[in-house]
Scaffold this active site. Sequence first.
Site, short mmCIF file in Angstrom:
data_model
loop_
_atom_site.label_atom_id
_atom_site.label_comp_id
_atom_site.label_asym_id
_atom_site.label_seq_id
_atom_site.Cartn_x
_atom_site.Cartn_y
_atom_site.Cartn_z
N PHE A 158 15.19 19.48 -1.39
CA PHE A 158 13.81 19.05 -1.62
C PHE A 158 13.58 17.66 -1.05
O PHE A 158 12.51 17.37 -0.49
CB PHE A 158 13.53 19.07 -3.13
CG PHE A 158 12.22 18.47 -3.53
CD1 PHE A 158 11.03 19.18 -3.38
CD2 PHE A 158 12.16 17.19 -4.06
CE1 PHE A 158 9.82 18.63 -3.75
CE2 PHE A 158 10.96 16.63 -4.43
CZ PHE A 158 9.77 17.35 -4.28
N ARG B 69 -10.51 5.13 8.51
CA ARG B 69 -9.47 4.72 7.57
C ARG B 69 -8.46 3.91 8.36
O ARG B 69 -7.93 4.40 9.36
CB ARG B 69 -8.80 5.95 6.94
CG ARG B 69 -9.72 6.74 6.04
CD ARG B 69 -9.03 7.94 5.43
NE ARG B 69 -8.69 8.93 6.44
CZ ARG B 69 -8.21 10.14 6.15
NH1 ARG B 69 -8.00 10.49 4.90
NH2 ARG B 69 -7.92 11.00 7.12
N TYR C 180 0.83 -1.20 0.00
CA TYR C 180 0.00 0.00 0.00
C TYR C 180 0.87 1.26 0.00
O TYR C 180 0.65 2.19 -0.78
CB TYR C 180 -0.93 0.01 1.21
CG TYR C 180 -1.69 1.31 1.35
CD1 TYR C 180 -2.79 1.59 0.54
CD2 TYR C 180 -1.27 2.29 2.26
CE1 TYR C 180 -3.45 2.80 0.63
CE2 TYR C 180 -1.93 3.51 2.36
CZ TYR C 180 -3.03 3.75 1.55
OH TYR C 180 -3.69 4.96 1.63
N ARG D 15 1.72 8.58 12.68
CA ARG D 15 1.36 9.84 13.35
C ARG D 15 -0.14 10.11 13.29
O ARG D 15 -0.73 10.65 14.23
CB ARG D 15 2.12 10.99 12.69
CG ARG D 15 1.85 12.37 13.26
CD ARG D 15 2.26 13.43 12.27
NE ARG D 15 1.51 13.32 11.03
CZ ARG D 15 1.87 13.89 9.88
NH1 ARG D 15 3.00 14.59 9.82
NH2 ARG D 15 1.14 13.77 8.79
#
Length: 292
Positions: free
Chosen positions: A169, A109, A50, A96
Amino acid sequence: MDQFHHVAAAFLELEKGYQEAIEEITKRMGAGMAKFICQEVETVDDYDEYCHYVAGLVGLGLSKLFLAGGSEVLTPDWEAISNSMGLFLQKTNIIRDYLEDINEIPKSRMFWPREVWGKYADKLEDLKYEENSTKSVQCLNELVTNALMHIEDCLKYMAALRDPSIFRFCAIPQIMAIGTLALCYNNVQVFRGVVKLRRGLTAKVIDRTKTMADVYGAFYDFSCMLKTKVDKNDPNASMTLNRLEAVQKLCIDTGVLNNRKSYVDDKGQPYNVFIIMVVILLAIVFAYLRAN
């Protein structure tokens, strides 16, 4: 969807190499995410799969864009370590966001794998109740330990980057992730509310992350922070410590940890606060003397 034509127009303006990378990854992500609409995350393998679809493929896609732009020449195993970059971030978010996800309306979920949480509770939502705090934290710690296994790949990926803007980034979110895991580990507040890095620490990470030495320093600091929280009675304590010690050794062996500013224990800060307090006190005394 009413604004999708803007997306299509921007896509068509890109060079062919960028278009091919985006098209391939988007198709794979869509197919993978559709698979989990009707399938729960049962096993740890499901969990990895997933996370691959929703974030690992983002890592692969970005790497393809970096390569297409000629900015980077990555290592032969770039696909595997790109995937790890995404999994590390996604697993951190899933850990988290337990409470937000489980309280989602109209339906929870559930992304924590049953293979893990089933050891500690009959239902995933049971972990949020105070009477289950001990088991809840043990489950949390096991998932944090699972996420730690991606760190070596993440560090290898970042060490291979050459373009400074691409490096920042990639590096800043990775440091934020290890910092968040350090806060979440052994922390029952994950099941009570929001656990996240302080804004000041976030600003410090953004400001200080410029080189790979900064990354090694941050990962070392947050690994040390997490290590101090490990309870020897935790079922996964030895595995957690092994993974943290491997990360610390990797960072130490680079030889770049000397003469650095700490992310979590800045020795200059208490001294600066002391100076400020003295200045304020002197100002008060001076104002009092003038008034009298």
